[in-house]
Design an enzyme around this catalytic site. Structure first.
Site, PDB file in Angstrom:
ATOM      1  N   CYS A  75      43.249  50.299  41.183  1.00 43.35           N
ATOM      2  CA  CYS A  75      42.973  49.334  41.624  1.00 43.35           C
ATOM      3  C   CYS A  75      42.981  48.216  40.426  1.00 43.35           C
ATOM      4  CB  CYS A  75      41.135  48.455  42.123  1.00 43.35           C
ATOM      5  SG  CYS A  75      40.846  49.080  43.734  1.00 43.35           S
ATOM      6  N   ASP A  76      42.282  48.598  39.855  1.00 41.68           N
ATOM      7  CA  ASP A  76      41.782  47.659  37.801  1.00 41.68           C
ATOM      8  C   ASP A  76      42.357  48.776  36.787  1.00 41.68           C
ATOM      9  OD1 ASP A  76      40.703  45.767  39.536  1.00 41.68           O
ATOM     10  OD2 ASP A  76      39.014  46.897  39.118  1.00 41.68           O
ATOM     11  N   CYS A  87      37.092  50.648  40.484  1.00 40.89           N
ATOM     12  CA  CYS A  87      38.331  51.189  41.606  1.00 40.89           C
ATOM     13  C   CYS A  87      39.257  51.525  40.669  1.00 40.89           C
ATOM     14  CB  CYS A  87      38.158  50.117  41.991  1.00 40.89           C
ATOM     15  SG  CYS A  87      39.944  50.893  43.231  1.00 40.89           S
TER      16      CYS A  87
END
Ligand code: FAD
Ligand code: NAP
Length: 324
Positions: free
Chosen positions: A140-141, A137
């Site tokens: 997200c990261d 992701c």
């Protein structure tokens, strides 16, 4: 075998299911949440979460989910340690779900929040470096890899979008694809090829994610699909983007699914084709797939379920009146 009855049965205990539970419990619907094999959902397999509103400092995914569960229980949710193995949506309400434990759950409304799982390559090192250089992701990261050399693996829309997104954080993004053409839409391909921050490695598969304990991912072992030649590719961040699989096997044949297997809902709502059955979170959303959007649609499912129960109860009262 025990039969558990509730006004709102929620399958799944990720951000969508628990948010639905918080709203349903506060509306007096005495919800039951069946947790499944991953209590707390996908965020329990990550570490730092920096984009869930309300927290200035970095929080941990498992901690966030424990807090959500505690909040849901605090307002009156019953959590069940069970996994649903079959559902009957045709003859409800009440909708009947059977658990792996042998118990049955009867819900006047049903909220499906079974989420989705990223597909993984299944090669050596992938699990060992998950969260330490390997992610599924970028939204997200990606932030954690700012200024670093990163790669994205895959050739579909998701992979290209992830690569484009990563250019916000890195000037050195490489897309690694197993063939010599992408299946992503042309408009995305055009954007990819226009970016001077993205290069593409064609006809390569990742054979191994390599690194050192404590240091995280350092490089990939690649194989050329045409020549069989192996090579080393240095990188600190690898984003696997080969698709997601929504957890919808239970509902196939009972609810319409889109071609990728996601539950179809009325646009802008969590309403499925069956009145009283709602779907929220990643199981109905192949576009955003974030904790906050899952929580948002969980809230919507509970609010719509409450309205549905109102009409159901009026109808039951009318039938009781007619019988009297
Ligand atoms: P999920 O979290 O997938 O939960 C699904 C639930 O359904 C689980 O509890 C599971 O046990 C249950 N379930 C499934 N089948 C059954 C069954 N048959 N019976 C009973 N229960 C069942 N998002 C962010 O916003 N920020 C981030 O930083 C972030 N980081 C991420 C890092 C990683 C590594 C991953 C994988 C995802 C990340 N995400 C992040 C995405 C986020 O986790 C998801 O969007 C979110 O968890 C979706 O919530 P959900 O409730 O729809 O489903
Ligand atoms: P996808 O379209 O199925 O593409 C998956 C990609 O990963 C393919 O390029 C595939 O290679 C590759 N792949 C699969 N397994 C692999 C493996 N084991 N090793 C190496 N590569 C592998 O998945 P997606 O990109 O996640 O998209 C899913 C759906 O969501 C699609 O319908 C897509 O259109 C949609 N979507 C739309 C948008 C948008 O509209 N903006 C954004 C994201 C997703 P091959 O090409 O060789 O098969």
């Amino acid at each position: 075998m025990t039969i558990h009855k509730t006004r709102m049965l929620i399958i799944g205990s990720g951000p969508a299911g628990l948010s639905a539970a918080i709203y349903a419990a506060r509306a007096g619907m005495e919800p039951i949440v069946v947790q499944g094999l991953q209590p707390g959902g996908q965020l329990t397999i990550t570490t730092d979460v920096e984009n869930y509103p309300g927290f200035r400092d970095v929080i941990q995914g498992p901690w966030l989910m424990q807090e959500m569960q505690a909040q849901a229980e605090h307002v009156g949710t019953r959590m069940m340690w069970d996994t649903i193995t079959s559902v009957d949506l045709k003859s409800g309400p009440p909708f009947v779900a059977k658990g792996d434990s042998g118990d049955e759950y009867h819900g006047d409304t049903l909220c499906i929040a079974t989420g989705a799982q990223a597909k993984w390559l299944g090669v050596e090192g992938e699990q060992a470096f998950s969260g330490k250089g390997v992610s599924a992701c970028a939204t997200c990261d990606g932030f954690f890899y700012r200024g670093k050399k990163v790669v994205v693996i895959g050739g579909g829309n998701t992979a290209v979008e992830e690569a484009l997104y990563l250019t916000n954080h890195s000037d050195d993004v490489t897309l690694i694809h197993r063939r010599d053409s992408l299946r992503a839409e042309k408009i995305l391909q055009d954007r990819l090829h226009k970016s001077d921050k993205i290069s593409v490695l064609w006809n390569k598969t990742v054979e191994e994610f390599c690194g050192e304990d404590g240091k995280g991912l350092t490089h990939l072992r690649l194989k050329d699909t045409e020549t069989g030649e192996e090579s080393r590719f240095d990188t600190e961040g690898a984003f696997v983007a080969i698709g997601h699989a929504p957890a919808t096997e239970l509902f196939a044949g009972q609810l319409p699914l889109d071609p990728s297997g996601y539950i179809e809902v009325a646009p802008g709502t969590p309403k499925t084709e069956i009145p009283g059955v709602f779907a929220c979170g990643d199981v109905m959303d192949h576009t955003y797939r974030q904790a906050v959007t899952a929580a948002g649609t969980g809230c919507m499912a509970a609010l719509d379920a409450e309205r549905f129960l109102g009409t159901l109860e009026v109808a039951r009262d009318e039938m009781a009146g007619a019988d009297a």
